[in-house]
Design an enzyme around this catalytic site. Sequence first.
Site, PDB file in Angstrom:
ATOM      1  N   LEU A  95       0.859  -1.181   0.000  1.00 22.05           N
ATOM      2  CA  LEU A  95       0.000   0.000   0.000  1.00 22.05           C
ATOM      3  C   LEU A  95       0.894   1.228   0.000  1.00 22.05           C
ATOM      4  O   LEU A  95       1.985   1.213   0.576  1.00 22.05           O
ATOM      5  CB  LEU A  95      -0.898   0.035   1.249  1.00 22.05           C
ATOM      6  CG  LEU A  95      -1.999  -1.016   1.374  1.00 22.05           C
ATOM      7  CD1 LEU A  95      -2.715  -0.850   2.712  1.00 22.05           C
ATOM      8  CD2 LEU A  95      -2.994  -0.921   0.229  1.00 22.05           C
ATOM      9  N   ASP A  96       0.433   2.313  -0.631  1.00 14.51           N
ATOM     10  CA  ASP A  96       1.164   3.567  -0.562  1.00 14.51           C
ATOM     11  C   ASP A  96       1.392   3.948   0.896  1.00 14.51           C
ATOM     12  O   ASP A  96       0.561   3.650   1.767  1.00 14.51           O
ATOM     13  CB  ASP A  96       0.370   4.693  -1.242  1.00 14.51           C
ATOM     14  CG  ASP A  96       0.343   4.567  -2.754  1.00 14.51           C
ATOM     15  OD1 ASP A  96       1.134   3.778  -3.302  1.00 14.51           O
ATOM     16  OD2 ASP A  96      -0.478   5.266  -3.374  1.00 14.51           O
ATOM     17  N   CYS A  97       2.473   4.643   1.148  1.00 11.96           N
ATOM     18  CA  CYS A  97       2.797   5.072   2.506  1.00 11.96           C
ATOM     19  C   CYS A  97       1.632   5.830   3.143  1.00 11.96           C
ATOM     20  O   CYS A  97       1.308   5.609   4.312  1.00 11.96           O
ATOM     21  CB  CYS A  97       4.049   5.961   2.470  1.00 11.96           C
ATOM     22  SG  CYS A  97       4.562   6.599   4.076  1.00 11.96           S
TER      23      CYS A  97
END
Length: 225
Positions: free
Chosen positions: A71-73
Site C-alpha cells: 500500500l502507498d505510505c
Amino acid sequence: MTSREAQALRIEFSYDPPPGPPVILHLDDRLIAVDKPAGLLSVPGKLEGRQDCLITRLQAVYPDALVVHRLDCDTSGLILFARDKAAQGHLGQEFEQRRAKKSYIARVKGVVREDTGTVDLPLSVDWPNRPRQMVNHQDGKHARTDWQVVSRSDSETRIRLFPLTGRSHQLRVHMLAIGHPILGDQIYAPETLADHSRLMLHAETLGLHHPGSGEWVQFAAPVPF
C-alpha cells in the site's frame, strides 16, 4: 505541476511514521492480515532514514512474514503477508491474475453527482515529476476503477472504490481525472492539506483464495475516518 515544483514537493516530504506494533487482523499458518496505519511504508524506502516500515516491524514478531503486495505510505488499511514461499507465490498469483477483489473507502473533494461509475483511463509515470503518475492515452497501461457513492455533504463525497487493476497511484489519479481528488493528498490535492492531516484513502476489504484451503476468504479493516 512543473519539474521545479515537483522537486520542491519531494524535498518537503518528511518520513515520520507512527509508532506501535502491527495491528493483526487475522493470523494463521499461511498468511497474516494487517491493518497498516497511514504514514508507514509497507517496505523499506530507498532514501536514507526510511528503513522503518511495516514488514520490518512485522518480522520482529513473525520472522517468517513475506511481502505479497504493498500500500502507498499515505494509505491506511488492509494488507496481506505470506508465511512461506508457496503461500507467497499463491497470493501473488491471486493479485497478478486479478482474482483478488479489493475495495477502498475515500473522501473526495466536491459533490459526486452520480451514484456509481467507472473510470477507465490508462496510466503511466510522469517522469519529470516523479513520484507523480498521470493519464497517458498513448503509452499508459490499462487501468480501471469502479466506484459507488456512500454519502455526500455540501463539500465532499464519501466513496467506495473498486480497483480492477493495480497501477501505482491508480485511485488517486483516477479520482483527480474526474475532478474529485482524494482529500489530504499531498501530491494531487495539496490545496486540501490545511484541513486534512492525512490522505483520506483506506483499504477496506480484500478477498481471495486462501493458499492453504483454496477456499474464498475475505478480510476487512475498520475505516478510521
